[in-house]
Write a protein that holds these residues in place. Sequence first.
Motif, PDB file in Angstrom:
ATOM      1  N   ILE A 184      61.106 -38.691  67.198  1.00 30.81           N
ATOM      2  CA  ILE A 184      60.979 -39.214  65.926  1.00 30.81           C
ATOM      3  C   ILE A 184      58.755 -39.446  65.400  1.00 30.81           C
ATOM      4  O   ILE A 184      59.097 -38.666  66.258  1.00 30.81           O
ATOM      5  CB  ILE A 184      60.851 -41.421  65.818  1.00 30.81           C
ATOM      6  CG1 ILE A 184      60.528 -41.941  64.966  1.00 30.81           C
ATOM      7  CG2 ILE A 184      60.138 -41.767  67.099  1.00 30.81           C
ATOM      8  CD1 ILE A 184      60.657 -43.224  64.722  1.00 30.81           C
ATOM      9  N   ASP A 185      57.930 -39.487  64.309  1.00 28.32           N
ATOM     10  CA  ASP A 185      57.560 -38.739  64.789  1.00 28.32           C
ATOM     11  C   ASP A 185      56.701 -40.393  64.879  1.00 28.32           C
ATOM     12  O   ASP A 185      56.949 -41.623  64.489  1.00 28.32           O
ATOM     13  CB  ASP A 185      56.545 -37.771  63.025  1.00 28.32           C
ATOM     14  CG  ASP A 185      56.708 -38.952  62.097  1.00 28.32           C
ATOM     15  OD1 ASP A 185      55.881 -40.415  61.918  1.00 28.32           O
ATOM     16  OD2 ASP A 185      58.065 -39.930  61.108  1.00 28.32           O
ATOM     17  N   MET A 186      55.050 -39.383  65.251  1.00 25.27           N
ATOM     18  CA  MET A 186      54.510 -40.886  65.733  1.00 25.27           C
ATOM     19  C   MET A 186      53.641 -41.606  64.761  1.00 25.27           C
ATOM     20  O   MET A 186      53.359 -42.918  65.267  1.00 25.27           O
ATOM     21  CB  MET A 186      52.861 -39.853  66.663  1.00 25.27           C
ATOM     22  CG  MET A 186      53.887 -39.366  67.694  1.00 25.27           C
ATOM     23  SD  MET A 186      54.378 -40.243  69.476  1.00 25.27           S
ATOM     24  CE  MET A 186      53.180 -40.817  69.982  1.00 25.27           C
ATOM     25  N   ASP A 187      53.390 -41.287  63.636  1.00 23.94           N
ATOM     26  CA  ASP A 187      53.124 -42.084  62.383  1.00 23.94           C
ATOM     27  C   ASP A 187      54.288 -43.165  62.557  1.00 23.94           C
ATOM     28  O   ASP A 187      53.711 -44.401  62.356  1.00 23.94           O
ATOM     29  CB  ASP A 187      53.301 -40.898  61.983  1.00 23.94           C
ATOM     30  CG  ASP A 187      51.942 -40.759  61.690  1.00 23.94           C
ATOM     31  OD1 ASP A 187      50.771 -40.455  62.467  1.00 23.94           O
ATOM     32  OD2 ASP A 187      51.425 -39.490  60.789  1.00 23.94           O
ATOM     33  N   HIS A 188      55.274 -43.116  62.594  1.00 30.39           N
ATOM     34  CA  HIS A 188      56.572 -43.773  62.544  1.00 30.39           C
ATOM     35  C   HIS A 188      56.517 -44.337  63.146  1.00 30.39           C
ATOM     36  O   HIS A 188      57.020 -45.865  63.649  1.00 30.39           O
ATOM     37  CB  HIS A 188      57.873 -43.043  61.788  1.00 30.39           C
ATOM     38  CG  HIS A 188      58.331 -43.044  60.801  1.00 30.39           C
ATOM     39  ND1 HIS A 188      57.064 -41.818  60.038  1.00 30.39           N
ATOM     40  CD2 HIS A 188      58.358 -43.715  59.262  1.00 30.39           C
ATOM     41  CE1 HIS A 188      57.551 -41.658  58.941  1.00 30.39           C
ATOM     42  NE2 HIS A 188      58.685 -43.211  57.750  1.00 30.39           N
ATOM     43  N   LEU A 189      56.524 -44.477  64.520  1.00 29.57           N
ATOM     44  CA  LEU A 189      56.794 -44.909  65.796  1.00 29.57           C
ATOM     45  C   LEU A 189      55.741 -45.979  66.173  1.00 29.57           C
ATOM     46  O   LEU A 189      56.003 -46.966  66.610  1.00 29.57           O
ATOM     47  CB  LEU A 189      56.882 -43.857  66.940  1.00 29.57           C
ATOM     48  CG  LEU A 189      56.886 -44.275  68.607  1.00 29.57           C
ATOM     49  CD1 LEU A 189      58.339 -45.077  68.378  1.00 29.57           C
ATOM     50  CD2 LEU A 189      56.849 -42.893  69.639  1.00 29.57           C
ATOM     51  N   SER A 190      54.566 -45.460  65.969  1.00 29.26           N
ATOM     52  CA  SER A 190      53.346 -46.824  65.712  1.00 29.26           C
ATOM     53  C   SER A 190      53.692 -47.790  65.266  1.00 29.26           C
ATOM     54  O   SER A 190      53.280 -49.019  65.520  1.00 29.26           O
ATOM     55  CB  SER A 190      51.994 -45.969  65.738  1.00 29.26           C
ATOM     56  OG  SER A 190      51.797 -45.708  64.414  1.00 29.26           O
ATOM     57  N   THR A 191      53.896 -47.699  64.192  1.00 33.34           N
ATOM     58  CA  THR A 191      54.441 -48.933  63.457  1.00 33.34           C
ATOM     59  C   THR A 191      54.830 -50.443  64.454  1.00 33.34           C
ATOM     60  O   THR A 191      55.046 -51.073  63.686  1.00 33.34           O
ATOM     61  CB  THR A 191      54.902 -48.528  61.874  1.00 33.34           C
ATOM     62  OG1 THR A 191      56.517 -48.290  62.113  1.00 33.34           O
ATOM     63  CG2 THR A 191      54.610 -48.036  61.202  1.00 33.34           C
ATOM     64  N   SER A 217      63.059 -62.704  70.011  1.00 32.38           N
ATOM     65  CA  SER A 217      63.509 -62.056  71.489  1.00 32.38           C
ATOM     66  C   SER A 217      62.598 -61.184  71.312  1.00 32.38           C
ATOM     67  O   SER A 217      62.455 -60.271  72.246  1.00 32.38           O
ATOM     68  CB  SER A 217      64.819 -60.909  70.946  1.00 32.38           C
ATOM     69  OG  SER A 217      64.823 -59.891  71.521  1.00 32.38           O
ATOM     70  N   VAL A 218      62.082 -59.938  70.156  1.00 30.88           N
ATOM     71  CA  VAL A 218      61.106 -58.777  70.009  1.00 30.88           C
ATOM     72  C   VAL A 218      59.095 -59.801  70.877  1.00 30.88           C
ATOM     73  O   VAL A 218      58.945 -59.340  71.149  1.00 30.88           O
ATOM     74  CB  VAL A 218      60.892 -58.299  68.780  1.00 30.88           C
ATOM     75  CG1 VAL A 218      59.887 -57.177  69.074  1.00 30.88           C
ATOM     76  CG2 VAL A 218      62.404 -57.156  68.532  1.00 30.88           C
ATOM     77  N   GLY A 228      57.177 -54.686  62.782  1.00 29.97           N
ATOM     78  CA  GLY A 228      57.308 -53.623  62.431  1.00 29.97           C
ATOM     79  C   GLY A 228      58.572 -52.536  62.365  1.00 29.97           C
ATOM     80  O   GLY A 228      59.425 -52.135  62.042  1.00 29.97           O
ATOM     81  N   VAL A 229      59.097 -53.920  63.420  1.00 29.71           N
ATOM     82  CA  VAL A 229      60.974 -53.607  64.037  1.00 29.71           C
ATOM     83  C   VAL A 229      60.828 -53.961  62.773  1.00 29.71           C
ATOM     84  O   VAL A 229      62.578 -53.044  62.615  1.00 29.71           O
ATOM     85  CB  VAL A 229      61.302 -53.937  65.329  1.00 29.71           C
ATOM     86  CG1 VAL A 229      62.762 -54.082  65.227  1.00 29.71           C
ATOM     87  CG2 VAL A 229      60.299 -54.276  66.665  1.00 29.71           C
ATOM     88  N   ILE A 256      65.893 -47.153  66.718  1.00 22.93           N
ATOM     89  CA  ILE A 256      66.044 -48.856  67.021  1.00 22.93           C
ATOM     90  C   ILE A 256      67.217 -48.820  67.666  1.00 22.93           C
ATOM     91  O   ILE A 256      67.335 -49.842  68.583  1.00 22.93           O
ATOM     92  CB  ILE A 256      67.100 -49.090  65.211  1.00 22.93           C
ATOM     93  CG1 ILE A 256      66.772 -48.891  64.389  1.00 22.93           C
ATOM     94  CG2 ILE A 256      67.878 -49.958  65.815  1.00 22.93           C
ATOM     95  CD1 ILE A 256      66.822 -48.830  62.608  1.00 22.93           C
ATOM     96  N   PHE A 257      68.550 -48.056  68.152  1.00 21.28           N
ATOM     97  CA  PHE A 257      69.176 -48.172  69.500  1.00 21.28           C
ATOM     98  C   PHE A 257      68.035 -48.372  70.307  1.00 21.28           C
ATOM     99  O   PHE A 257      68.615 -48.329  71.772  1.00 21.28           O
ATOM    100  CB  PHE A 257      70.255 -46.648  69.808  1.00 21.28           C
ATOM    101  CG  PHE A 257      70.842 -46.792  69.982  1.00 21.28           C
ATOM    102  CD1 PHE A 257      71.205 -48.110  70.363  1.00 21.28           C
ATOM    103  CD2 PHE A 257      71.300 -45.429  71.156  1.00 21.28           C
ATOM    104  CE1 PHE A 257      72.822 -47.648  71.663  1.00 21.28           C
ATOM    105  CE2 PHE A 257      72.953 -45.615  72.195  1.00 21.28           C
ATOM    106  CZ  PHE A 257      72.760 -47.400  72.229  1.00 21.28           C
TER     107      PHE A 257
END
Length: 649
Positions: free
Chosen positions: A441-448, A586-587, A597-598, A616-617
């Motif tokens: 995944i790209d870092m931009d999406h991951l940071s969200t 839980s999060v 974000g999740v 997600i997994f």
Amino acid sequence: MCGIAGFSGRFEQDVLERMNQAIAHRGPDDSGLLMVPEHGVGLAHRRLSIIDLSSRGHQPMVDVSGRVTIVFNGEIYNYRELRKELLEDGYGFSSETDTEVLLNLYLRDGEKMMSRLNGIFAFAIHDSRDGSLLLVRDGLGVKPFYFAETPKGVLFASEIKALLQEPSIERRLNHQAVVHHLLYLWCPSPLTMLKSVHKLEPGHAMRIRDGRIQERWCWYDLPYDQQFVDWPTEDAIVQVRKYLTLAVERQLVSDVPVGAFLSGGLDSSSVVALAQRAMGNERLQCFTIGFKDPSARAEGMADDLPYAQRVARHLDVDLHTIYVGPEMVDELENMIWWLDEPQADPAPINALFICQLARQHGIKVLLSGAGGDDIFTGYRRHYALVREPYWSWLPGRVRGSMRTVASWIRPTNEFRRRLSKAFRYANLEGDDRIAAYFHWIDMDHLSTVFGPDLNREMTESMQSPVHQALASLPAEVPALNRMLYLESKFFLTDHNLNYVDKVSMASGVEVRVPLIDPDLVSLAARLPLHLKQKGSVGKWILRKAMEPYLPKDVLHRSKTGFGAPLRHWLRHDLRPMVDDVLSERSVRERGLFDPKGVRNMVEQDRNRRYDASYTIFSMMCIEIWCRMFIDHPVPTLNRRDLGSATENA
């Protein structure tokens, strides 16, 4: 192959007993403990008997002179040649085991012994002459090895769940490792999910005395700094065939029946073909998996079974098949438990079922085709890398625009997913772009989805062991070999080999990997690049080397994954688990991720606006792992309902 554990320091025997019990699945045939109070040393062992099945193979094993003691997990394939040498030099033996060879080799050669070994191993040797412990892991990291330092001393084990029997080991999460698991789906050595626990890196050793690590060093590194050979193509093909044949023959050494994985792909088919030739009139027992789930084809997964059956008929070997369907999802928690690490890949479930099937047929050793893609090329990213010269000369501004356009592509099918990923990191340069090919995944999406702690970790994670490994290579090593270095050093070891070892040992089966025999690895590193990746064809030279033995349709098959229809599962079978494990409560309680974000990422994935299934997994696996490994005083799995598939032999 076995399980080992031990310590140096101020620990009690009951800790050693609990550690040994935690890895009981790794050695159903025998167990042993040894305490050396005068040196503060404890050694534990679980045995899966493969060579010299008698009680003379019991461990911990002491040499005939009583000077050194060993606990050993693995196999030494050249032990007979070494034993002959040692006998000629006057060393005594009381067994036919490769374990005793290690003891005498240490007495003769000391720390230089590792360079003489061809095998897969993790071992600890206690030297009564100075009270020290020598810990060693094999060069490719086939056998796992973990250690932890505490105020009381140092502990080591084959699995993390054994280490965590000691309450003084701190359960603080390593946020850098969490980021790596989300980026790569695995975590590069030496990091683990816990700040207090480390992997002993492949090809590394350490000396411990009086509960303290005195020295750590690298005794082997992947040989990608060598000059290319200048051989005619036909000679190179012959050499690959010769080295692989020798590797397979060497790894057939066993006092119990040997079988093999057979997917119908080039790698496993090559190993099976050469093993059957070496076995002569004895029929090799092979094992594979078939999918009853129609969603697998919808996700672009190829049906391997007809190819496995084709190869079995061609080579005249026995093929046993286990069929699985959507019930595979019920094994998710068991998978995470066995792996010790939250690897977000359903492939270990497949391997678990196959190993269980093999054990049901009386097979304790399986040959695997793992490693072919990592030394000869074969993954899609290798082809993408060799195509870079067609566009990498463009100005950075243009490449940045390519990245932007790629991000607009909706991942509604397999082709669009691959197209979007192809230029996701077109704006990066050099080693940064090579490392980014391993991102899911790209870092931009991951940071969200990151909470505050993980966002602070982002910059540090970019200077990870992966980047440090690339920086250690000479500048003249070409891009494709730089990528192959990462494949073998991290992806193969920390992902593929880790899960294969853990699920096979959970089934009482040893897995061997001829394609990463150290002599073959060295040869592959010296081959010119065009013999490995020829245009769009990966593993070109391996295909040519196996032409005398395999059908053409198998030789020229495209690379297929060894997985499961995860995207379909997350939107259907696993949907309730996603909503539970990644619920806002839980999060928020775990504190790693941002609940909003999740939830946005889950919805984007379900609406197919963005392909975030594996991320997600990964978040699910991380949360489940935390519940098992840090939310209890000792690691705890509440459900153990293994084995839900059916066989058709």
